[in-house]
Design a protein around this motif. Structure first.
Motif, PDB file in Angstrom:
ATOM      1  N   ALA A   1       0.766  -1.167  -0.044  1.00 37.78           N
ATOM      2  CA  ALA A   1      -0.110  -0.064  -0.100  1.00 37.78           C
ATOM      3  C   ALA A   1       0.882   1.224   0.051  1.00 37.78           C
ATOM      4  CB  ALA A   1      -0.852   0.259   1.253  1.00 37.78           C
ATOM      5  N   SER A   2       1.913   1.136   0.691  1.00 44.22           N
ATOM      6  CA  SER A   2       2.610   2.466   0.898  1.00 44.22           C
ATOM      7  C   SER A   2       3.922   2.683  -0.095  1.00 44.22           C
ATOM      8  CB  SER A   2       3.152   2.449   2.432  1.00 44.22           C
ATOM      9  OG  SER A   2       4.283   1.631   2.397  1.00 44.22           O
ATOM     10  N   ASP A   3       4.248   1.806  -0.423  1.00 41.65           N
ATOM     11  CA  ASP A   3       5.359   1.684  -1.558  1.00 41.65           C
ATOM     12  C   ASP A   3       4.992   1.644  -3.018  1.00 41.65           C
ATOM     13  OD1 ASP A   3       7.029   2.180   0.371  1.00 41.65           O
ATOM     14  OD2 ASP A   3       7.840  -0.058   0.757  1.00 41.65           O
ATOM     15  N   VAL A   4       5.090   0.208  -3.647  1.00 41.08           N
ATOM     16  CA  VAL A   4       4.581   0.106  -4.983  1.00 41.08           C
ATOM     17  C   VAL A   4       3.325   0.205  -5.307  1.00 41.08           C
ATOM     18  CG1 VAL A   4       4.375  -2.595  -4.945  1.00 41.08           C
ATOM     19  CG2 VAL A   4       5.537  -1.406  -6.835  1.00 41.08           C
ATOM     20  N   GLY A   5       2.421   0.004  -4.483  1.00 42.37           N
ATOM     21  CA  GLY A   5       0.974   0.010  -4.823  1.00 42.37           C
ATOM     22  C   GLY A   5       0.328   1.335  -4.264  1.00 42.37           C
ATOM     23  N   PHE A   6       1.119   2.263  -3.982  1.00 48.80           N
ATOM     24  CA  PHE A   6       0.504   3.619  -3.488  1.00 48.80           C
ATOM     25  C   PHE A   6      -0.070   4.350  -4.373  1.00 48.80           C
ATOM     26  CE2 PHE A   6       1.162   8.111  -2.580  1.00 48.80           C
ATOM     27  CZ  PHE A   6       0.222   8.149  -1.447  1.00 48.80           C
ATOM     28  N   GLN A   7       0.645   4.192  -5.732  1.00 51.31           N
ATOM     29  CA  GLN A   7      -0.088   4.972  -6.937  1.00 51.31           C
ATOM     30  C   GLN A   7      -1.607   4.682  -7.232  1.00 51.31           C
ATOM     31  OE1 GLN A   7       2.284   5.763 -10.452  1.00 51.31           O
ATOM     32  NE2 GLN A   7       0.050   5.351 -11.751  1.00 51.31           N
ATOM     33  N   SER A   8      -1.828   3.373  -6.992  1.00 53.69           N
ATOM     34  CA  SER A   8      -3.160   3.160  -7.604  1.00 53.69           C
ATOM     35  C   SER A   8      -4.045   3.262  -6.248  1.00 53.69           C
ATOM     36  CB  SER A   8      -3.236   1.589  -7.810  1.00 53.69           C
ATOM     37  OG  SER A   8      -2.901   0.680  -6.811  1.00 53.69           O
ATOM     38  N   LEU A   9      -3.398   3.312  -5.208  1.00 53.30           N
ATOM     39  CA  LEU A   9      -4.123   3.576  -3.823  1.00 53.30           C
ATOM     40  C   LEU A   9      -4.666   5.087  -3.891  1.00 53.30           C
ATOM     41  CD1 LEU A   9      -5.296   3.039  -0.973  1.00 53.30           C
ATOM     42  CD2 LEU A   9      -2.716   3.252   0.019  1.00 53.30           C
TER      43      LEU A   9
ATOM     44  N   SER B   1       9.963  -1.501   4.696  1.00 55.95           N
ATOM     45  CA  SER B   1       8.939  -0.939   3.783  1.00 55.95           C
ATOM     46  C   SER B   1       9.001   0.527   4.116  1.00 55.95           C
ATOM     47  CB  SER B   1       7.698  -1.173   4.152  1.00 55.95           C
ATOM     48  OG  SER B   1       7.074  -1.019   4.973  1.00 55.95           O
ATOM     49  N   SER B   2       8.310   1.357   3.597  1.00 54.17           N
ATOM     50  CA  SER B   2       8.230   2.829   3.940  1.00 54.17           C
ATOM     51  C   SER B   2       7.560   3.055   5.299  1.00 54.17           C
ATOM     52  CB  SER B   2       7.850   3.775   2.927  1.00 54.17           C
ATOM     53  OG  SER B   2       6.600   3.351   2.492  1.00 54.17           O
ATOM     54  N   CYS B   3       6.687   1.889   5.600  1.00 51.87           N
ATOM     55  CA  CYS B   3       6.132   1.788   6.833  1.00 51.87           C
ATOM     56  C   CYS B   3       7.042   1.480   8.101  1.00 51.87           C
ATOM     57  CB  CYS B   3       4.750   1.349   6.830  1.00 51.87           C
ATOM     58  SG  CYS B   3       3.329   2.095   6.039  1.00 51.87           S
ATOM     59  N   THR B   4       8.029   0.990   7.757  1.00 56.78           N
ATOM     60  CA  THR B   4       8.806   0.581   8.797  1.00 56.78           C
ATOM     61  C   THR B   4       9.339   1.874   9.980  1.00 56.78           C
ATOM     62  OG1 THR B   4       9.747  -1.253   7.606  1.00 56.78           O
ATOM     63  CG2 THR B   4      11.204  -0.773   9.418  1.00 56.78           C
TER      64      THR B   4
ATOM     65  N   ASP C   1      12.215   7.709   9.239  1.00 60.15           N
ATOM     66  CA  ASP C   1      11.001   7.476   9.821  1.00 60.15           C
ATOM     67  C   ASP C   1       9.920   7.057   9.096  1.00 60.15           C
ATOM     68  OD1 ASP C   1      11.271   8.664  12.643  1.00 60.15           O
ATOM     69  OD2 ASP C   1      11.458  10.459  11.562  1.00 60.15           O
ATOM     70  N   ALA C   2       8.988   6.341   9.588  1.00 58.69           N
ATOM     71  CA  ALA C   2       7.822   5.564   8.958  1.00 58.69           C
ATOM     72  C   ALA C   2       7.117   6.802   8.214  1.00 58.69           C
ATOM     73  CB  ALA C   2       6.831   4.655   9.668  1.00 58.69           C
ATOM     74  N   LYS C   3       6.797   6.278   7.104  1.00 62.81           N
ATOM     75  CA  LYS C   3       5.644   7.057   6.251  1.00 62.81           C
ATOM     76  C   LYS C   3       4.444   6.927   6.796  1.00 62.81           C
ATOM     77  CE  LYS C   3       5.225   6.794   1.716  1.00 62.81           C
ATOM     78  NZ  LYS C   3       5.081   6.110   0.296  1.00 62.81           N
ATOM     79  N   ASN C   4       3.594   8.173   6.850  1.00 64.69           N
ATOM     80  CA  ASN C   4       2.321   8.210   7.735  1.00 64.69           C
ATOM     81  C   ASN C   4       1.283   7.811   6.986  1.00 64.69           C
ATOM     82  OD1 ASN C   4       0.052   8.757   9.472  1.00 64.69           O
ATOM     83  ND2 ASN C   4       1.148  10.290  10.655  1.00 64.69           N
ATOM     84  N   LEU C   5       0.957   6.730   6.385  1.00 60.14           N
ATOM     85  CA  LEU C   5      -0.076   6.570   5.152  1.00 60.14           C
ATOM     86  C   LEU C   5      -1.261   6.907   5.682  1.00 60.14           C
ATOM     87  CD1 LEU C   5      -0.015   5.301   2.636  1.00 60.14           C
ATOM     88  CD2 LEU C   5      -0.226   3.264   3.719  1.00 60.14           C
ATOM     89  N   PRO C   6      -2.019   6.637   6.984  1.00 65.99           N
ATOM     90  CA  PRO C   6      -3.310   6.987   7.178  1.00 65.99           C
ATOM     91  C   PRO C   6      -3.354   8.629   6.891  1.00 65.99           C
ATOM     92  CG  PRO C   6      -2.007   6.125   9.329  1.00 65.99           C
ATOM     93  CD  PRO C   6      -1.426   5.790   7.864  1.00 65.99           C
TER      94      PRO C   6
ATOM     95  N   VAL D   1      -5.909  10.843   4.811  1.00 70.87           N
ATOM     96  CA  VAL D   1      -6.773  11.960   5.241  1.00 70.87           C
ATOM     97  C   VAL D   1      -6.459  13.142   4.226  1.00 70.87           C
ATOM     98  CG1 VAL D   1      -6.793  13.915   7.108  1.00 70.87           C
ATOM     99  CG2 VAL D   1      -6.703  11.461   7.837  1.00 70.87           C
ATOM    100  N   MET D   2      -5.282  13.281   3.843  1.00 70.23           N
ATOM    101  CA  MET D   2      -5.125  14.558   2.878  1.00 70.23           C
ATOM    102  C   MET D   2      -5.901  14.193   1.579  1.00 70.23           C
ATOM    103  SD  MET D   2      -3.716  16.601   4.561  1.00 70.23           S
ATOM    104  CE  MET D   2      -3.296  16.658   6.442  1.00 70.23           C
TER     105      MET D   2
END
Lengths: 443, 442, 417
Positions: free
Chosen positions: A243-251, A279-282, A303-308, A312-313
């Motif tokens: 979700a946060s890395d390679v699938g982020f674009q489609s998400l 991952s970027s969430c690590t 730092d971890a990417k703050n995906l949630p 929101v944005m």
């Protein structure tokens, strides 16, 4: 044995103010003498800490077994151990039976007294301004959800103590069979949910999207069914890496377009299925197999990417974080996310400690999940465009971060500087969320 | 199987689209002249449009349910036309403006699995970006249609036509049909659905039309009647074999294979099935073109089109819009007494091996003109495939590879005349020279 | 007739065993044999039936529904005539025979009647069964003067109730103090004072030597340190303790009235377990085995026996008997947990005997061995757990002695919350 609603005491939040005892005394005796409370908050073993003595409403209550007069009985409907004053002979044997000081002689009343949960609306919990006493509805949820069909087969091949499997099974129980489920590569299909060589582990339509395109494929699925006049929920159970890395674009694309999807990210902070890579969430400082610890390496340096928050944005119709240590909260958010996914993009980010990849004993999984929240490593909140961001668990007065870090092998190597970095980062994160929050946390 | 031939061989060679237009007049198969009477009554609706708009018309006529779009030169106007058709209410489809080609194909895959007829178009870098979902489309036997408005691949950076993009995915398992004219673009897009959704095939189809030459070149185009197209396509049934539908729950694409248990034989079963579908497509493509002619009254050669191959001593093999110029050059050479013919390949994947071998069997030498390269063999990819067809013949026929029209360059009558000269020499020497680059000195 | 599990008796130990068995084994046949026709009740509630505090119709510990939910067959109103451990067969008093795989003897105790010459020829009351209680209640209505033999729990309760009913009551106790099994002299003095305040005459260190009929009812000859005294009454209650009710075991290796010896699984012999007032168990404090005769112990032992019989893998062995009781008298509360004395033990005295309040704490090596209070608030169950867990009180001893209730609760929160 059936489980019931009950009072939960969170020692870490208790300030010893005694409001609960006063409330109990007023509710039960009409007196504001806290000495007459059926719940007793007392100083803990170390100064400044507090403990509570109150009836646990035991499953197999010894006070009931010890009563010669049949004056005590466990109500099979509510689970509350009820005291019948007309039958009680004041022999006090019940007090000998209780190892928790949950029933004691009330000298002013002239008989024993115990907590009766105020009939399901306990005055003490309502009076607690610290969130230390909570009326837990987990059991109600258990009773409800226990009736729902588990939509995965028994014997999925997750690791021992797998948290992700808990998330999957609970989420799908709530979602029900009228859905299409996408499980991009990772632990979710890795444990056999989609299946292997012609067999499947799931009782609903399920598919392996690519690691990159779960949100896009679901958009097509949802739209095609909708064209046919059908309301089929489109659901993803995705890992954080995809979700946060390679699938982020489609998400991101699907969220921006407002595709009607329930996208659940199970965040175990890395690529655990492929061998525990970063991952970027690590989180910062964490050991992974691609951020190893050695003479020079000291874990992840970002730092971890703050995906949630990123979601929101996107102004999604619903965004929330959740944890399996707080199931009633998880279920409440599932309900709202399911509803939102019928008119827009719903994003649910569930933190999922990984016994294998994070290096801790399998039986500690829920404890680790709980500490993550209690230490503010994970914050629980939800967002809708109308109501804005709202904490569902107050991040005030967190437990010391060390309580969390020390439980995990992946942080064993951390130096004081790294811990300091994490503390600053987490504080900053809470500050940022607080800035976005429009209303105070739920009681 | 030969067509009726050009109505006006004197049209200047520098305007291939215009020649294409002139060839658009319906050509009837021998023995089907009685259809002419039917057509007389129909008075087809005629428009002037370019290849991109023609493709959009094909999409509209095929009653597509879902179109996902992402713009890229020289495809952009195609999806703009489709979007306009949807906005105008002419096409009642979901149009999904996604964030990239990867999602273009992914959205459509989801839609197809839930029962939608789907369409998109791309080219060059966009095709490269969608490669991941592109690869699994035929494996899941998804009957989707996608136009490749062909464009040369990077780098050098280029935005102009060339077949390198489509050729790069020729072994991905998609059916590839190459169009020669704007009319053929429209007709083939519609026919592609009948081919893809045929139960013996169930494979995705790329309808390739040349960037710049066909995408932007305007021609006279006859619009088929919607009722005829509907009758031609029949009922939609795209996900009878694999579906994401709660009324038919199944696990789609579980892990398959491995070294033990049922894995190896299960994987082989699926792979062989995919190959069989590809081979089945040869007959289905022929049938679709015949049915198109029956319903709409217009004939296109389905697999290959032999042109003036009767008594030919040498043959050219062509692909796509270059065929117009090549046919002119052949006509001129025939006029000059040179016994040359031409075989146009329309169906490139599956490769019509037997048809090509049969068409070329009588000749003494073959020249194959490619609009792309095969890096591994230092030649054109079509050339290499033709060698495969020739290899099965009892007599060795020498052949030479010619590469031209890269990155928007022209393949003119002059270029083809040079090719004809080289092939004549080859017939005499029997020894092929190295790959010839037609635009090297332009 | 055959039942996989057969339980003789239907009070606390038996019911506790039923519950434990059904936690582990929901299927195998389970039969309970109850001597009395009534639904199961507790002997402990009987003094309150006498006083009218408890309605005999509302004292059942389990009803038909409770047994039905647990798939238990109950044979009521029949005693046990004999047990054949070899054939695994029980003969009932009504002649029926029951075969079993696993037998629990939980038949409790019967009243002990002291061997006083002439006593058995007199009309006297005991208080072990509901019928006893109803008879005593009836007799008390027409009586004026009562004599109670024994100042244990039964005797003391009976004396208080009769006094409250307006009778002139005298209690005769052989030991030098009331409730000798649970309280020491200082605490007992407080209790005795309350009895005296309520007009009850308590003769301690007094032995009944003779018993005979008198015009009013009966006359007893009592000898104490000072001499002889003749006591007359129209109501005689014998509350001189109990003995295990195991007569039907005569001829087996478990014969005898000193209780059925059992191990820490409550196993007495091959296929036989025993629990409650009829079992002879190890003491938590070491030393010779004991017959507990108290309600909490019956519950605990019944649970252990049931778990062992059903092969519950989660069972814990019986930890050993700890004397444990509560006693309320004239509105005051006495709680007794543990032993009064042990070799090497230290006794801490607190309290205010003049005000009728008392606290005694016995420790050994910093661990709690016993705690005894009168009108002194502490949680008996928490104290019991401190003893069982052998919790080291040394670091908090001062706090514990000053405020045993809250200190123990804090320990509880830390140790077994």
């Amino acid at each position: 044995m059936t489980a019931y609603s009950t009072l939960r005491f969170d020692a870490a939040r208790c300030t010893g103010c005694g409001d609960c005892m006063t409330a109990c005394a007023v509710a039960k005796t009409g007196s504001d003498d806290p000495g007459r409370s059926r719940l007793r908050v007392l100083p803990g073993n170390t100064p400044g800490t507090w403990e509570a003595a109150v009836c646990r409403q035991c499953g197999d209550p010894r006070c009931v077994s010890f009563c010669p007069a049949a004056a005590l009985a466990k109500d099979p409907e509510t689970g509350t151990v009820e005291w019948d004053g007309a039958k009680c002979v004041n022999c006090l044997l019940c007090t000998v039976g209780c190892a928790y000081a949950g029933i004691a002689f009330d000298a002013a009343a002239g008989h024993v007294a115990k907590c009766d949960h105020c009939g399901g609306n306990p005055a003490c919990a309502a009076a607690c301004g610290e969130g230390a006493l909570e009326w837990m509805t987990t059991a109600r949820i258990y009773n409800e959800v226990g009736q729902d069909e588990d939509l995965f087969v028994p014997g999925l091949a997750g690791c021992q103590g797998c948290n992700t499997e808990i998330v999957m099974r609970h989420a799908m129980r709530r979602i029900g069979p009228d859905c299409v489920l996408a499980t991009p590569p990772g632990c979710v299909p890795g444990m056999g949910s989609v299946g292997y060589n012609g067999m499947t582990g799931t009782k609903v339509p399920v598919f392996h999207p690519l690691l990159t395109n779960a949100a896009s494929m679901l958009a097509g699925v949802r739209r095609a069914h909708k064209r046919q006049g059908r309301d089929v929920l489109a659901v993803a159970l995705a890992g954080d890496g995809g979700a946060s890395d390679v699938g982020f674009q489609s998400l991101s694309g699907a969220a921006e377009r407002g595709e009607e999807i329930l996208f659940i990210v199970i965040d175990n902070e890395g690529y655990m299925n492929t061998g525990m890579q970063r991952s970027s969430c690590t989180p910062f400082g964490a050991w992974t197999s691609t951020t190893p610890v050695g003479e020079r390496g000291r874990g992840k340096t970002q730092d971890a990417k703050n995906l949630p928050l990123i979601m929101v944005m996107h102004e999604c119709d619903y965004v929330a974080t959740a944890s399996t240590a707080f199931m009633e909260d998880f279920y409440a958010k599932l309900d709202r996310a399911i509803a939102a996914a019928r008119h827009g993009f719903a994003y649910l980010h569930v933190y999922s400690p990984c016994t294998t990849g994070w290096r801790f004993p399998a039986e500690k999984n829920i404890e680790v999940a709980r500490r993550a929240v209690e230490c503010n490593f994970v914050t629980l909140w939800e967002f809708t465009p109308e109501a804005g961001l709202r904490f569902t668990r107050d991040p005030d007065r967190p437990r010391p971060l060390a309580d969390y870090l020390s439980a995990l092998g992946k942080f064993r190597h951390l130096g004081a500087d790294q811990v300091g970095h994490l503390e600053r980062h987490l504080a900053e994160n809470v500050k940022r969320l607080r800035g976005l929050a429009r209303e105070p946390a739920a009681a | 199987m030969s067509g009726a031939g050009p109505l006006s061989p004197t049209v200047p060679a520098s305007h291939p689209e215009k020649r294409g237009l002139l060839r658009m007049t319906p050509s009837l198969r021998p023995g089907e002249a009685d259809m002419a009477a039917v057509l007389e009554k129909k008075k087809p609706k005629v428009i002037v449009c370019d290849g991109n708009e023609a493709a959009a018309w094909g999409v509209s006529l095929a009653n597509v349910d879902m179109v996902a779009v992402y713009p890229i030169t020289p495809q952009s106007s195609l999806v703009e036309y489709v979007a306009k058709f949807v906005a105008d209410g002419r096409l009642k489809a979901d149009i999904v403006d996604v964030e990239g080609e990867h999602s273009v194909l992914s959205v459509l895959q989801g839609g197809m699995l839930a029962g939608a007829r789907t369409y998109t178009a791309t080219c060059g870098p966009g095709l490269a970006f969608m490669f991941e979902p592109y690869l699994r489309t035929p494996g899941l036997r998804m009957p989707m249609v996608m136009s490749i408005v062909t464009r040369d691949t990077l780098s050098p950076q280029s935005v102009w036509g060339g077949h390198q993009d489509a050729m790069s995915v020729r072994e991905a398992g998609w059916i590839q049909l190459y169009c020669e004219t704007v009319q053929e673009v429209l007709d083939t897009v519609v026919m592609a659905y009948r081919i893809a959704e045929h139960h013996d095939v169930m494979l995705p189809v790329n309808v390739c039309h040349d960037g710049n030459y066909l995408s932007y070149g305007a021609s006279r185009v006859e619009l088929p009647e919607q009722a005829d197209v509907d009758a031609f396509l029949g009922a939609k049934d795209v996900n009878w074999h694999v579906a994401l539908d709660p009324t038919r729950p199944m696990g789609v694409d579980p892990l398959t294979g491995g070294a033990g248990g049922p894995g190896p034989r299960m994987f082989v079963k699926y792979r062989k099935g995919q190959c069989r579908g590809m081979q089945n497509a040869l007959a289905v493509i022929e049938e679709a073109h015949a049915e198109w002619n029956r319903h709409v009254g217009r004939w296109h050669a389905p697999l290959i089109e032999p042109y003036r191959m009767e008594d030919a001593r040498f043959a050219l093999v062509t692909l796509g819009s270059m065929t117009g110029a090549a046919k002119d050059a052949v006509d001129e050479a025939r006029g000059a007494g040179v016994s040359v013919g031409l075989v146009k390949v329309k169906t490139y994947r599956p490769f019509p091996l037997k048809a090509i071998a049969a068409a070329l069997a009588p000749v003494e030498a073959v020249g194959v003109i490619d609009r792309s390269v095969d890096f591994g063999f230092d030649c054109g990819p079509l050339y290499k495939d033709v060698l495969g067809a020739l290899a099965g013949l009892p007599r060795r026929i020498p052949a030479r590879s010619f590469i031209g029209g890269l990155a928007g360059a022209d393949i003119t009558v002059g270029h083809v005349q040079r090719v004809i000269g080289e092939v004549a020499e080859l017939a005499a020497s029997g020894t092929p020279g190295p790959t010839a680059w037609l635009n090297e000195r332009d | 007739m055959h039942s996989h599990y057969l339980i003789l008796g239907a009070s606390h130990a038996a019911l506790s065993a039923v519950a434990a068995i059904r936690m582990a084994d929901t299927d195998n046949a389970l039969t309970v044999v109850a001597k009395e026709p009534h639904l199961p009740y507790s002997p402990t509630v009987l003094p309150y039936v006498v006083s009218g505090r408890s309605d005999p119709a509302r004292i059942a510990l389990a009803d038909e529904a409770w047994f039905g939910e647990r798939k238990v067959d109950v044979l009521r109103g029949t005693g046990v005539a004999g047990v054949d451990p070899v054939l695994r067969r029980v003969r009932l008093a009504d002649g029926r025979e029951l075969f079993y795989d696993k037998l629990l003897v939980a038949t409790g105790a019967r009243p002990f009647v002291p061997p006083v010459p002439g006593l058995s020829a007199l009309p006297f009351h005991v208080l072990r069964t509901l019928d006893d209680a109803l008879a005593l209640r009836e007799a008390a209505r027409g009586a004026r003067r009562a004599l109670v033999l024994g100042a244990g729990l039964i005797g003391s309760h009976a004396a208080e109730n009769l006094a409250k009913a307006g009778l002139e009551v005298t209690v005769v106790e052989r030991e030098p103090r009331m409730l000798p099994a649970y309280f020491d002299a200082r605490a007992a003095a407080i209790i005795e004072r309350r009895f005296a305040e309520h007009g009850v005459r308590v003769l301690t260190g007094a032995t009944v030597r003779t018993a005979e009929r008198a015009a009013e009812g009966c006359r007893l000859g009592v000898e104490n340190g000072a001499g002889w005294e003749a006591l007359e009454a129209d109501l005689l209650v014998v509350g001189a303790g109990v003995v295990p009710a195991t007569d039907f075991l005569a001829g087996t290796r478990m014969d005898g009235n000193r209780g059925i010896p059992v191990d820490d699984d409550m196993a007495a012999a091959e296929g036989i377990w025993a629990a409650g007032d009829c079992a002879r168990v190890a003491s938590f404090y070491g030393g010779p085995p004991v017959v507990g005769g108290i309600l909490p112990d019956a519950v605990q032992q019944g649970r252990v026996a049931g778990q062992a019989m059903a092969g519950d893998p989660g069972r814990k062995p019986y930890a050993g008997a700890i004397p444990l009781n509560t006693y309320t008298f004239f509105g005051h509360q006495a709680v007794s947990v543990g032993v009064q004395d042990l070799p090497g033990a230290e006794t801490h005295r607190c309290g205010d005997p003049a005000a009728g309040r008392d606290l005694k704490v016995v420790t050994r090596d910093g661990r709690l061995a016993g705690i005894f209070g009168i009108d002194w608030p502490f949680d008996g169950g928490v104290m019991w757990e401190l003893i069982l867990r052998r919790v080291d009180l040394a670091p908090v001893m001062d706090r514990f002695l000053a405020d045993p209730q809250d200190t123990a609760r804090t320990l509880m929160s830390k140790l077994w919350r």
